[in-house]
Enzyme design. Structure first.
Site, short mmCIF file in Angstrom:
data_model
loop_
_atom_site.label_atom_id
_atom_site.label_comp_id
_atom_site.label_asym_id
_atom_site.label_seq_id
_atom_site.Cartn_x
_atom_site.Cartn_y
_atom_site.Cartn_z
N ARG A 56 -0.57 163.67 -59.40
CA ARG A 56 0.75 163.66 -58.76
C ARG A 56 1.20 162.24 -58.42
O ARG A 56 1.80 162.02 -57.37
CB ARG A 56 0.77 164.49 -57.48
N ARG B 131 7.11 163.38 -54.85
CA ARG B 131 8.07 163.21 -53.74
C ARG B 131 7.72 162.11 -52.76
O ARG B 131 8.55 161.74 -51.94
CB ARG B 131 8.20 164.53 -52.98
N ARG C 59 15.61 163.38 -57.74
CA ARG C 59 15.65 164.79 -57.32
C ARG C 59 16.90 165.14 -56.53
O ARG C 59 17.27 166.31 -56.43
CB ARG C 59 14.38 165.13 -56.52
N ASP D 173 5.29 170.36 -65.33
CA ASP D 173 4.60 171.26 -64.40
C ASP D 173 3.82 172.28 -65.21
O ASP D 173 4.23 172.65 -66.32
CB ASP D 173 5.60 171.95 -63.47
N TYR E 105 -0.78 182.60 -60.83
CA TYR E 105 0.65 182.49 -60.49
C TYR E 105 1.44 183.67 -61.05
O TYR E 105 2.32 184.22 -60.38
CB TYR E 105 1.23 181.17 -60.99
O1 CP3 Z 1 0.42 164.47 -61.64
C1 CP3 Z 1 1.58 164.16 -61.97
O2 CP3 Z 1 2.17 163.18 -61.49
C2 CP3 Z 1 2.27 164.94 -63.09
C3 CP3 Z 1 3.16 165.97 -62.67
C4 CP3 Z 1 2.65 167.31 -62.20
C5 CP3 Z 1 3.42 168.16 -61.37
N1 CP3 Z 1 2.77 169.35 -61.26
C6 CP3 Z 1 4.72 167.80 -60.80
C7 CP3 Z 1 5.26 168.60 -59.67
C8 CP3 Z 1 1.48 168.00 -62.52
C9 CP3 Z 1 0.29 167.53 -63.33
C10 CP3 Z 1 1.59 169.29 -61.91
C11 CP3 Z 1 0.55 170.32 -62.08
C12 CP3 Z 1 0.61 171.51 -61.23
N2 CP3 Z 1 1.70 172.24 -60.88
C13 CP3 Z 1 -0.52 172.16 -60.71
C14 CP3 Z 1 -1.94 171.74 -60.92
C15 CP3 Z 1 -2.29 170.57 -60.09
C16 CP3 Z 1 -2.56 170.92 -58.65
O3 CP3 Z 1 -1.84 170.40 -57.81
O4 CP3 Z 1 -3.49 171.69 -58.43
C17 CP3 Z 1 -0.08 173.28 -59.98
C18 CP3 Z 1 -0.95 174.26 -59.23
C19 CP3 Z 1 1.33 173.33 -60.12
C20 CP3 Z 1 2.25 174.34 -59.58
C21 CP3 Z 1 3.22 173.78 -58.64
N3 CP3 Z 1 4.29 172.98 -59.00
C22 CP3 Z 1 3.25 173.93 -57.24
C23 CP3 Z 1 2.24 174.73 -56.44
C24 CP3 Z 1 4.37 173.24 -56.78
C25 CP3 Z 1 4.91 173.22 -55.38
C26 CP3 Z 1 4.02 172.45 -54.46
C27 CP3 Z 1 4.58 171.10 -54.21
O5 CP3 Z 1 3.81 170.13 -54.15
O6 CP3 Z 1 5.80 171.04 -54.04
C28 CP3 Z 1 4.97 172.60 -57.91
C29 CP3 Z 1 6.14 171.71 -57.91
C30 CP3 Z 1 5.91 170.30 -58.37
N4 CP3 Z 1 5.23 169.97 -59.50
C31 CP3 Z 1 6.41 169.11 -57.78
C32 CP3 Z 1 6.01 168.05 -58.60
C33 CP3 Z 1 6.34 166.59 -58.42
C34 CP3 Z 1 7.26 169.03 -56.53
C35 CP3 Z 1 8.60 169.58 -56.86
C36 CP3 Z 1 9.74 168.85 -56.24
O7 CP3 Z 1 10.10 167.75 -56.69
O8 CP3 Z 1 10.33 169.41 -55.29
#
Ligand code: CP3
Length: 366
Positions: free
Chosen positions: A42, A46, A55, A91, A169
């Site tokens: 990540r 954010r 965003r 994602d 999910y």
């Molecule tokens: O690592 C990186 O920088 C690459 C981008 C990336 C995102 N999601 C961007 C994201 C990666 C590799 C993921 C993988 C992901 N997504 C996982 C596996 C990694 C982990 O954290 O265990 C999972 C479980 C998800 C599912 C997911 N997507 C969730 C649970 C959420 C909401 C939680 C949160 O942190 O907001 C997301 C949204 C998400 N994916 C965001 C980002 C930057 C935030 C969304 C936003 O901008 O509002």
């Protein structure tokens, strides 16, 4: 048969010398490097003001589907932090949408799958893998644009969710703490469960390989929540599917398998034939590496607690030093967090961490 780790092969994709010899790819192959390569899960998110600015203008899924914006966000984070690898901005859940499950991200609540998948009929009704992968062409395009914009020696990591984590999910309809619906499905409908796992793997193999064809030079499989299973259930319901996914990845490209709360599963992760095992913060890095069969067998990635980025600088760096020391200078350690960067992280802390890791030299190694 498990996948043959790439440490034993050549450079079948004919990557440029700058990429093939990059510290990150060398460490993935278990080769010695001048310093420990580092990137942060990540790293584009954010906590970064530039990301928040993008965003403000675009919803999250909208952003994921705009290759030029994904490339911008990915490259900005990599260049600002100075990390040794980039990871494509996307994602894991876009694959579920491509398979026909309605997906939305409600502010504050995380992802919502509007039509939770609960029976064999719903599994059978999922879109065909080829159609799902074709619907994900925006990810490939984002990768092409990102690779063009990255410095020559910086590898781009492609990724996907693992079958268990994606299924969780799909079945729960969103995030979960106990995974009761997922486990009930697994126990009561083992045939439908196996069909779901198979459908996911049939989709994820070509999806990862198309990411590689578009320019990704390593891939990470996020099995974030599989640690919720006992080892017995992991072996009964998941292991063969995850191994098939790992095995299906294009030869010569390192595969990283990551999950959280997986200290009881690390040996099994290594047994998939992946090149790098992700270790989360709850397992000591050295102990986790031993469970994986040690440096002679596999590389490891991890595992600083992301909460330490919220600690005073001195404490952050002291703990980073402990993680580095835990590798004992053995080749094949990629420094990372144990899980993703939290949104209330000060970006300056993340940058200071990266500089510290890249400047660290093992006292015992010449
Ligand atoms: O690592 C990186 O920088 C690459 C981008 C990336 C995102 N999601 C961007 C994201 C990666 C590799 C993921 C993988 C992901 N997504 C996982 C596996 C990694 C982990 O954290 O265990 C999972 C479980 C998800 C599912 C997911 N997507 C969730 C649970 C959420 C909401 C939680 C949160 O942190 O907001 C997301 C949204 C998400 N994916 C965001 C980002 C930057 C935030 C969304 C936003 O901008 O509002």
């Amino acid at each position: 048969m498990a996948r043959t780790r790439i440490r034993s092969g050549g450079n079948p994709l004919n990557l440029t010398a700058a990429l093939w010899d990059s510290v990150f790819l060398r460490a993935c192959r278990g080769e010695r490097t001048p310093y420990t390569p580092v990137w942060l899960m990540r790293q584009a998110g954010r906590y970064m003001p530039e990301y928040r600015a993008v965003r403000e203008r675009h919803g999250f899924l909208d952003l994921c589907k705009r290759p030029e914006l994904c490339a911008e966000v990915t490259v900005h984070a990599r260049n600002w932090l100075g990390v040794d690898a980039a990871i494509i901005f996307s994602d894991i859940l876009v694959v579920l949408e491509a398979l026909g499950l309605p997906l939305r991200y409600d502010t504050g609540d995380g992802p919502v799958l509007g039509r939770p998948l609960r029976d064999a009929a719903a599994v059978a009704a999922l879109r065909a893998p080829d159609d799902a992968v074709a619907a994900l062409a925006f990810v490939e395009e984002a990768i092409r644009q990102t690779v063009r914009a990255l410095p020559a020696g910086i590898p781009l990591i492609g990724f996907c969710g693992a079958p268990f984590t994606l299924a969780s999910y799909a079945i729960e309809g969103g995030g979960s703490r106990q995974f009761t619906a997922t486990k009930s499905f697994m126990y009561h409908q083992p045939v439908a469960w196996a069909q779901l796992m198979a459908r996911l793997v049939d989709t994820l193999i070509p999806y990862l390989n198309r990411q590689i064809a578009a320019g990704a030079t390593a891939v990470q499989i996020f099995d974030s929540w599989v640690g919720a299973l006992t080892r017995a259930d992991y072996r009964t319901f998941v292991a063969a599917h995850l191994a098939r996914l790992v095995d299906g990845v294009t030869a010569g490209v390192p595969v990283i398998v990551f999950g959280t709360g997986t200290s009881h599963l690390l040996a099994d992760f290594a047994a998939t034939g992946c090149d790098v095992v992700g270790i989360d913060s709850t397992t000591d890095l050295g102990e986790g590496w031993s469970r994986c069969g040690g440096a002679a067998n596999v590389a490891v990635q991890g595992n600083l607690d992301p909460c330490l980025l919220l600690a005073p600088r001195e404490r952050l760096l002291a703990e980073a030093r402990s993680v580095l020391a835990a590798s004992l200078g053995r080749p094949g350690h990629v420094f990372n967090l144990g899980h993703g960067v939290f949104k209330d992280t000060d970006p300056a802390q993340a940058k200071a961490l990266v500089e510290f890791v890249q400047g660290y030299r093992h006292p015992m190694v010449d």
